[in-house]
Design an enzyme around this catalytic site. Structure first.
Site, PDB file in Angstrom:
ATOM      1  N   LYS A 126       0.832  -1.198   0.000  1.00 24.92           N
ATOM      2  CA  LYS A 126       0.000   0.000   0.000  1.00 24.92           C
ATOM      3  C   LYS A 126       0.871   1.254   0.000  1.00 24.92           C
ATOM      4  CE  LYS A 126      -2.268   3.384   2.185  1.00 24.92           C
ATOM      5  NZ  LYS A 126      -1.893   4.364   3.202  1.00 24.92           N
ATOM      6  N   ASP A 144      -5.900   0.066  -0.166  1.00 25.34           N
ATOM      7  CA  ASP A 144      -6.079   0.088   1.284  1.00 25.34           C
ATOM      8  C   ASP A 144      -7.412  -0.566   1.593  1.00 25.34           C
ATOM      9  OD1 ASP A 144      -8.164   1.895   0.852  1.00 25.34           O
ATOM     10  OD2 ASP A 144      -6.767   3.549   0.849  1.00 25.34           O
TER      11      ASP A 144
END
Length: 218
Positions: A126, A144
């Site tokens: 991420k 996310d």
DNA sequence: AAAACGGGGGC
DNA sequence: GCCCCAGTTTT
């Protein structure tokens, strides 16, 4: 979903998410072209709200704004500067380590490849993809919990893990939408299509949303 | 009192 | 894959 439906979906997401005047979009834009700041603020942001991390990043950068300077800060100094982001065990410890790695292994610069970014301790997919996307202007999909949840809620993908979502979206979304989709879904996910009690009344997706009892699955 | 939060690492 | 981490705010 064909190209036309995707275009429509992205457009409606944009409107629902509030477009460019949403604080997060603005904030992210301000950090653009400073990969180091994006990297540090993203590490700070892990499992923490964005308004909090924005202020913490500014305070921390007042203490030191380069990898050389930041690697010399003590855990206690960092902890004080970044209060109240939480998770200090990880964050206050990892930041000097990351900075040291940048200095020693990457000539004090933030790497611009996924592989090099992932080699930093405390940087996962991420964070790495966000640095590529925002810091270096590459098209990258950064997954996310919001992106994962909503992509599945909308039926765009059917995946179990964020990593699977990342790869599935690469197959589904035209490349030119990758970075835009990141920012959009984060805004949309925080503001409208929230994990619990989503604001369906102010959502403009309409028939693009399956609307299967929104509370029943994430 | 729980759950939630722009996850990541170790195993 | 699963479990752990761990602080603050929101419900």
């Amino acid at each position: 979903m064909d190209r036309k439906e995707i275009d429509l979906l992205v457009h409606r997401l944009e409107v629902s998410a509030g477009g460019a005047d949403f604080p997060i979009v603005t904030q992210l834009a301000e950090r653009q072209h400073d990969p180091f700041k994006i990297l540090i603020s993203t590490v700070l942001s892990l499992r923490t709200k964005d308004e909090v991390t924005g202020k913490a990043t500014e305070k921390l950068f007042r203490l030191a704004s380069t990898p050389e300077g930041m690697m010399k800060l003590s855990e206690e100094e960092i902890r004080q500067a970044i209060y109240p982001v939480g998770f200090y065990r990880n964050k206050a410890r990892q930041i000097p380590e990351i900075c040291r790695a940048l200095v020693e292994r990457f000539f004090s610069r933030v790497p611009d490849t996924l592989e090099d970014l992932l080699s930093l301790k405390g940087v996962g997919r991420k964070t790495a993809n966000l640095v590529l996307s925002l810091g270096y202007g590459q098209e990258a999909i950064c997954v996310d919990t919001h992106v994962h949840r909503i992509s599945n809620r909308l039926g765009l993908v059917k995946t179990k893990t964020p990593e699977q979502t990342e790869f599935a979206l690469q197959d589904t979304l035209p490349r030119c939408y990758w970075s835009r989709y990141n920012t959009l879904l984060v805004s949309f996910g925080q503001r409208v299509c929230r994990p619990v009690s989503p604001l369906c009344s102010s959502c403009l997706l309409g028939d693009l949303c399956p609307r299967i009892s929104v509370t029943s699955h994430r």
